[in-house]
Design a protein around this motif. Structure first.
Motif, PDB file in Angstrom:
ATOM      1  N   MET B   1       0.853  -1.200   0.000  1.00 54.69           N
ATOM      2  CA  MET B   1       0.000   0.000   0.000  1.00 54.69           C
ATOM      3  C   MET B   1       0.884   1.243   0.000  1.00 54.69           C
ATOM      4  N   ASN B   2       0.619   2.111  -0.944  1.00 57.36           N
ATOM      5  CA  ASN B   2       1.373   3.345  -1.080  1.00 57.36           C
ATOM      6  C   ASN B   2       0.753   4.408  -0.163  1.00 57.36           C
ATOM      7  N   GLU B   3       1.541   4.981   0.733  1.00 52.56           N
ATOM      8  CA  GLU B   3       0.985   5.964   1.682  1.00 52.56           C
ATOM      9  C   GLU B   3       1.460   7.380   1.377  1.00 52.56           C
ATOM     10  N   ARG B   4       1.962   7.556   0.174  1.00 43.63           N
ATOM     11  CA  ARG B   4       2.496   8.852  -0.218  1.00 43.63           C
ATOM     12  C   ARG B   4       1.407   9.927  -0.231  1.00 43.63           C
ATOM     13  N   LEU B   5       1.804  11.148   0.149  1.00 43.53           N
ATOM     14  CA  LEU B   5       0.896  12.299   0.068  1.00 43.53           C
ATOM     15  C   LEU B   5       1.410  13.214  -1.039  1.00 43.53           C
ATOM     16  N   ILE B   6       0.546  13.521  -1.969  1.00 46.94           N
ATOM     17  CA  ILE B   6       0.933  14.371  -3.107  1.00 46.94           C
ATOM     18  C   ILE B   6       0.221  15.720  -2.984  1.00 46.94           C
ATOM     19  N   PHE B   7       1.009  16.773  -2.788  1.00 44.50           N
ATOM     20  CA  PHE B   7       0.451  18.126  -2.618  1.00 44.50           C
ATOM     21  C   PHE B   7       0.506  18.866  -3.956  1.00 44.50           C
ATOM     22  N   ASN B   8      -0.651  19.282  -4.428  1.00 49.96           N
ATOM     23  CA  ASN B   8      -0.697  19.981  -5.711  1.00 49.96           C
ATOM     24  C   ASN B   8      -0.260  21.434  -5.573  1.00 49.96           C
ATOM     25  N   CYS B   9       0.546  21.898  -6.503  1.00 54.67           N
ATOM     26  CA  CYS B   9       0.950  23.299  -6.533  1.00 54.67           C
ATOM     27  C   CYS B   9       0.871  23.784  -7.976  1.00 54.67           C
ATOM     28  N   THR B  10      -0.002  24.751  -8.241  1.00 58.58           N
ATOM     29  CA  THR B  10      -0.199  25.187  -9.630  1.00 58.58           C
ATOM     30  C   THR B  10       0.252  26.628  -9.863  1.00 58.58           C
ATOM     31  N   TRP B  11       0.686  27.325  -8.804  1.00 55.32           N
ATOM     32  CA  TRP B  11       1.034  28.733  -8.942  1.00 55.32           C
ATOM     33  C   TRP B  11       2.528  28.941  -8.780  1.00 55.32           C
ATOM     34  N   GLY B  12       3.055  29.886  -9.535  1.00 56.64           N
ATOM     35  CA  GLY B  12       4.468  30.223  -9.459  1.00 56.64           C
ATOM     36  C   GLY B  12       4.672  31.560  -8.779  1.00 56.64           C
ATOM     37  N   ARG B  13       5.718  32.270  -9.192  1.00 52.54           N
ATOM     38  CA  ARG B  13       6.056  33.524  -8.519  1.00 52.54           C
ATOM     39  C   ARG B  13       5.005  34.618  -8.716  1.00 52.54           C
ATOM     40  N   GLU B  14       4.061  34.421  -9.664  1.00 54.78           N
ATOM     41  CA  GLU B  14       3.011  35.435  -9.875  1.00 54.78           C
ATOM     42  C   GLU B  14       2.053  35.495  -8.680  1.00 54.78           C
ATOM     43  N   ASP B  15       2.039  34.444  -7.857  1.00 50.27           N
ATOM     44  CA  ASP B  15       1.205  34.461  -6.642  1.00 50.27           C
ATOM     45  C   ASP B  15       1.967  33.735  -5.526  1.00 50.27           C
ATOM     46  N   PRO B  16       2.880  34.452  -4.849  1.00 50.67           N
ATOM     47  CA  PRO B  16       3.772  33.806  -3.874  1.00 50.67           C
ATOM     48  C   PRO B  16       3.021  33.033  -2.773  1.00 50.67           C
ATOM     49  N   GLU B  17       1.863  33.547  -2.371  1.00 55.27           N
ATOM     50  CA  GLU B  17       1.135  32.855  -1.295  1.00 55.27           C
ATOM     51  C   GLU B  17       0.656  31.483  -1.749  1.00 55.27           C
ATOM     52  N   ARG B  18       0.047  31.447  -2.934  1.00 53.88           N
ATOM     53  CA  ARG B  18      -0.447  30.174  -3.464  1.00 53.88           C
ATOM     54  C   ARG B  18       0.711  29.235  -3.815  1.00 53.88           C
ATOM     55  N   ALA B  19       1.854  29.827  -4.192  1.00 55.39           N
ATOM     56  CA  ALA B  19       3.015  29.005  -4.539  1.00 55.39           C
ATOM     57  C   ALA B  19       3.635  28.388  -3.282  1.00 55.39           C
ATOM     58  N   THR B  20       3.575  29.122  -2.175  1.00 56.53           N
ATOM     59  CA  THR B  20       4.280  28.687  -0.964  1.00 56.53           C
ATOM     60  C   THR B  20       3.458  27.693  -0.127  1.00 56.53           C
ATOM     61  N   LEU B  21       2.139  27.922  -0.063  1.00 54.99           N
ATOM     62  CA  LEU B  21       1.313  27.120   0.852  1.00 54.99           C
ATOM     63  C   LEU B  21       1.431  25.597   0.681  1.00 54.99           C
ATOM     64  N   PRO B  22       1.415  25.073  -0.545  1.00 52.67           N
ATOM     65  CA  PRO B  22       1.560  23.616  -0.669  1.00 52.67           C
ATOM     66  C   PRO B  22       2.882  23.120  -0.079  1.00 52.67           C
ATOM     67  N   PHE B  23       3.928  23.938  -0.187  1.00 53.87           N
ATOM     68  CA  PHE B  23       5.229  23.547   0.365  1.00 53.87           C
ATOM     69  C   PHE B  23       5.206  23.589   1.899  1.00 53.87           C
ATOM     70  N   VAL B  24       4.442  24.538   2.461  1.00 51.91           N
ATOM     71  CA  VAL B  24       4.295  24.590   3.925  1.00 51.91           C
ATOM     72  C   VAL B  24       3.672  23.282   4.410  1.00 51.91           C
TER      73      VAL B  24
END
Lengths: 196, 121
Positions: B1-24
């Motif tokens: 069973m694969n227990e990996r969590l995949i966090f989607n990130c679709t925004w780049g430097r044009e929206d720093p908040e949306r770009a950073t949150l998935p990494f948080v």
């Protein structure tokens, strides 16, 4: 024993106890082997021969089988793909059996001996610069469908996403990834065996 | 069973908040010993290149550059969508450490095997 082909089923499962149960205690065998004739005189000794031949193989797959009635006798054939001590081999046996009320009474068998397995012919599919979003999945599915089951397809990819995707695609389609090799010029050669 | 969590990130430097949150969120998962991946698509693929996170910072959030380094040090993985890197001219030669270009089949196989996707931005 309900039917003679059940013998092959039990043999393919290497269920040697089950095999013994299908033989009359007093069953006779005449086994023509590559080195000469063996004549086991009871069911246990016959099973002992099968156990010695097939018991230790690390891979043991039924490749083909056939059955046909010949008057009161039954003609059975089986061919196994096996792996023994790291070698891929094939073996075929042909048997005429007599069925009695307590199971097989007589088995006359001819054996090919263990032969080196033929190396599968490998087809090549150069995917060029195809990647994830430009039809690689569709093309791969078509290419693998065009090679016979049991043979190999060598896929050459250059796109970085394709390098990750192709093995995933192959596995999801029920095929087996046999090897992945990276070349110095940045290509990847993925060898896939068609399994179904 | 694969227990990996995949966090989607679709925004780049044009929206720093949306770009950073998935990494948080992914870094919290990685810190907690979970197998975490950030899957970057669209403009977010630029974040996986060397220098791609330079200067990306949202008010109240850590600098993305530091966060990404910490995430990778915590065994976090970053996947860039191959269909998004190609038209942007991003190749394997441009990638930062811990970053791989992958395709949709890889993601589908992971999810079939039990991995979960997380939308956190």
């Amino acid at each position: 024993m309900k039917s003679p082909e059940e013998f092959v089923k039990v043999l393919a499962a290497r269920d040697f106890d089950g095999l013994g149960a299908m033989l009359d205690e007093c069953a006779h065998g005449r086994l023509l082997l590559p080195y000469g004739l063996e004549e086991p005189k009871d069911g246990n000794s016959i099973v002992g021969h099968f156990k010695r031949w097939f018991g230790s193989a690390s891979r043991f797959e039924l490749a083909s089988t056939s059955k046909e009635a010949v008057g009161s006798r039954h003609r059975l054939t089986w061919r196994f793909n096996v792996e023994r001590e790291g070698r891929s081999e094939v073996i075929e046996q042909l048997a005429y059996v007599n069925l009695g009320p307590d199971g097989i009474q007589q088995i006359d068998l001819v054996c090919s001996g263990f032969q080196p397995a033929p190396t599968a012919e490998t087809k090549l599919f150069d995917a060029g610069s195809m990647g994830c979003a430009d039809g690689l999945a569709q093309e791969f599915r078509q290419q693998i469908a065009n090679v016979p089951v049991g043979t190999l397809l060598e896929v050459v990819v250059r796109d970085p996403a394709a390098k990750e995707d192709l093995p995933s695609l192959a596995r999801m389609l029920g095929q087996q990834v046999r090897s992945i090799e990276s070349t110095e010029d940045g290509r990847q050669i993925i060898t896939v065996e068609r399994r179904k | 069973m694969n227990e990996r969590l995949i966090f989607n990130c679709t925004w780049g430097r044009e929206d720093p908040e949306r770009a950073t949150l998935p990494f948080v969120a992914a870094n919290i998962a990685a810190t907690a010993g979970q197998e975490a991946v950030v899957l970057c698509t669209v403009e977010a693929v630029r974040l996986g290149t060397r220098g791609g996170t330079d200067g990306v910072e949202a008010n109240g959030l850590p600098k993305l550059c530091d966060l990404l380094n910490q995430f990778v040090a915590n065994n976090g993985k970053i996947w860039l969508c191959g269909a998004c890197t190609k038209p942007r001219g991003i190749t394997e030669a441009h990638l930062a450490a811990g970053v791989t270009i992958i395709g949709a089949a890889k993601v589908v196989e992971e999810i079939v095997a039990g991995a979960k996707t997380v939308a956190f931005a």
